[in-house]
Design an enzyme around this catalytic site. Structure first.
Site, PDB file in Angstrom:
ATOM      1  N   ASP A 274     -71.403 -52.328 -48.216  1.00 25.11           N
ATOM      2  CA  ASP A 274     -70.016 -52.056 -47.834  1.00 25.11           C
ATOM      3  C   ASP A 274     -69.448 -53.301 -47.152  1.00 25.11           C
ATOM      4  O   ASP A 274     -69.959 -53.746 -46.121  1.00 25.11           O
ATOM      5  CB  ASP A 274     -69.971 -50.858 -46.878  1.00 25.11           C
TER       6      ASP A 274
ATOM      7  N   THR B 143     -63.013 -53.142 -49.625  1.00 21.52           N
ATOM      8  CA  THR B 143     -63.207 -54.120 -48.541  1.00 21.52           C
ATOM      9  C   THR B 143     -63.963 -55.365 -49.021  1.00 21.52           C
ATOM     10  O   THR B 143     -63.787 -56.436 -48.462  1.00 21.52           O
ATOM     11  CB  THR B 143     -63.980 -53.483 -47.376  1.00 21.52           C
ATOM     12  N   THR B 144     -64.795 -55.220 -50.052  1.00 24.77           N
ATOM     13  CA  THR B 144     -65.518 -56.388 -50.591  1.00 24.77           C
ATOM     14  C   THR B 144     -64.578 -57.203 -51.467  1.00 24.77           C
ATOM     15  O   THR B 144     -64.501 -58.430 -51.348  1.00 24.77           O
ATOM     16  CB  THR B 144     -66.743 -55.931 -51.412  1.00 24.77           C
TER      17      THR B 144
ATOM     18  N   ASP C  94     -65.740 -43.989 -47.764  1.00 21.30           N
ATOM     19  CA  ASP C  94     -64.957 -44.677 -48.796  1.00 21.30           C
ATOM     20  C   ASP C  94     -64.416 -43.684 -49.818  1.00 21.30           C
ATOM     21  O   ASP C  94     -63.253 -43.757 -50.221  1.00 21.30           O
ATOM     22  CB  ASP C  94     -65.823 -45.734 -49.508  1.00 21.30           C
TER      23      ASP C  94
END
Length: 541
Positions: A73, A106-107, A402
């Site tokens: 994550d 988020t990545t 998520d």
């Protein structure tokens, strides 16, 4: 060498010393400063590149205390990394912003920002001013967002099966992917339980995620009620109650005490007996007030001693003690109870109801937790996560977070794009076309922006073991030839590049936010041309 200090006098003739600290500072200016910042931010972004997509790799992070975190994550990796460089910390903030606002992607947002910085470095080497680059990126970002709106589809929020497919896209890259379908269904059912579809609002505070070590990931369940990590206060109290009337108390089961400091002198046996008798009478009065209201279960925010516990058991009043504030509020919402601060205020109207209250036990150690189910208000639910160790449970909770955020975003805005890098590639093609219509220097920034967008499908292909250049050029040619913006990287080798067929779905909100945030942070970094930092040996500059 110039002196480090200078003696001066004020208007009263008092001497004072002016220290010169400029010599103790490092200073970087111009292109050197910009390139230093780009290098630092790219180094952080490079760490996350291999974690992108369903075949992305995990990272192991060990804290100074020896706590181990294994995750892919993006937000968690960035948060746990010990980043010293001041500009590199902007990338950490970028990932956190995406996590706070959207919860997923988020990545991708950090990988895109790293690619934009890499392209901007090449333009600066050609002699193009950083502000020109930043302005060009802003215009290209605007065009990319228009393209996203154009290729987006409407999503049927009322179709549960389609929502599950969307949650599976988010969970596909996580450690829980072997139970992907089950976790996706749990996430969808949890959000739909608490969602207000008319207002397009989801209250996450009503979804409690509780974990317990032991069992398998497949044992994870959604409970339409509340699970708390407590047990009945006395071992002989019943382990199961049906049609319970619940009293929720924030007052302690103990005799009242003065608010100020006090001292009690006991000089004889009679005094001690009187004190004991007074305490017992007080406890019995409190228990009688609870019983008279019709309550069959007392849930208390504070503790009570063994004597009160014994009297509760003797009077057939099951009780739970030391229940935390947030859990008390959730219980009150679920059971339609009122939180009561004083025993004298307790009435039948303030009681809540629960169809079933039971202790559930786990494993050979007989760990116990309390489950309050069949509540009148179904808008409070608990996701109960099981796993072999703490690391797996923590990662499962992050994966669920998520997935919950993705479903919440669809409830808010039902527009979607398709994953596998297809949306980025479609935007890159449109931005590159727009660059041909521009005459100024900004056209270089437009083309650089298009190249940076292509870094997402390239990273997906690389992480999936494909030849990245071949896969990207093949995809690009197919998208232009067929005019189909849904073609992406077949990372799971399903046999088709059409992400609509593969049901790889991402929310438009998430994709728009990724491109906007990455562009804003890159602009901020490019605008810094002068840095002064203390000349410290530990300084990262």
């Amino acid at each position: 060498m110039a002196s480090m200090a200078q003696l001066m006098f004020d208007e009263f003739g008092q001497p004072f010393i002016v220290m010169r600290e400029q010599e103790n500072q490092k200073r970087m200016t111009g292109v050197e400063a910009v390139k230093s910042h780009i290098l630092a931010a790219r180094a952080v972004a490079g760490t996350l590149r291999t974690s992108l997509g369903p075949r992305g790799l995990d990272k192991m992070l060990v804290s100074p205390d020896g706590d181990v975190t294994i995750t892919n994550d993006g937000a968690t990796i960035m948060e746990k990394m010990d980043v010293q460089h001041h500009v590199a910390r902007l990338m950490v903030e970028l990932s956190k912003s995406q996590d706070d606002e959207i919860g997923d992607g988020t990545t991708g947002v950090v990988v895109l920002a790293g690619a934009l910085l890499e392209e901007s470095e090449r333009l600066i080497d050609r002699g193009i001013h950083p502000i020109k680059v930043a302005d060009g990126f802003d215009l290209a970002c605007k065009k990319a967002l228009e393209t996203l709106d154009a290729i987006s589809d409407r999503f049927p929020v009322e179709d549960r099966e389609r929502l599950v497919e969307t949650a599976q896209t988010s969970l596909g890259s996580k450690i829980v992917n072997r139970s992907c379908r089950q976790f996706a269904e749990i996430a969808v059912d949890a959000v739909l339980s608490v969602a207000d579809i008319d207002k397009k609002d989801v209250n996450f505070e009503m979804i409690k995620v509780e974990g317990k070590i032991g069992g398998r990931l497949e044992d994870t369940v959604l409970v339409k009620g509340i699970i708390i990590d407590k047990t009945m206060s006395h071992p002989q109290m019943p382990k199961e109650l049906k049609d319970a009337k619940v009293a929720i108390l924030t007052c302690p089961f103990e005799p009242p005490k003065p608010k100020t400091k006090h001292k009690l002198d006991i000089t004889s046996t009679e005094d001690f007996q009187k004190l004991r008798e007074y305490e017992r009478e007080t406890f019995e009065t409190m228990i009688k007030q609870v019983k008279d209201s019709g309550a069959t279960l007392a849930i208390c925010q504070w503790g009570f001693d063994d004597e009160a516990n014994h009297l509760l058991q003797a009077n057939d009043l099951p009780a739970v003690r030391w229940v935390g504030g947030p859990e008390i509020e959730l219980l009150a919402i679920a059971t339609n109870a009122r939180i009561v601060p004083r025993f004298s205020e307790l009435t039948e109207a303030k009681l809540g109801t629960a169809g079933l209250v039971r202790e559930i036990t786990f494993g050979t150690a007989k760990d116990r937790m309390l489950s309050i189910e069949q509540c009148p208000n179904n808008k409070a639910v608990t996701i109960f996560v099981r796993g072999g160790n703490k690391m797996i449970i923590d990662e499962a909770k992050r994966a669920l977070h998520d997935a919950l955020c993705v479903i919440r975003n669809l409830v808010r805005d039902s527009r979607i794009v398709y994953g596998g890098g297809s949306a980025e590639l479609a935007c890159a093609i449109e931005v590159a076309k727009e660059a041909d219509k521009i005459e100024g220097i900004e056209q270089y920034a437009f083309r650089a922006f298009a190249d940076a967008l292509e870094s997402i499908p390239m990273a997906l292909a690389e992480n999936s073991g494909l030849a990245q250049i071949d896969a990207l050029s093949d995809l690009k040619a197919k998208q232009i030839e067929t005019k189909n913006p849904h073609l992406g990287v077949d990372a799971v080798f399903a046999g088709t590049n059409d992400m609509k067929q593969q049901k790889v779905i991402e929310t438009l909100l998430s994709k728009r936010e990724q491109i906007s945030l990455a562009t804003q942070v890159v602009r901020m970094i490019l605008k810094i041309d002068d840095v002064r930092v203390p000349d410290d040996e530990r300084s990262p500059y």
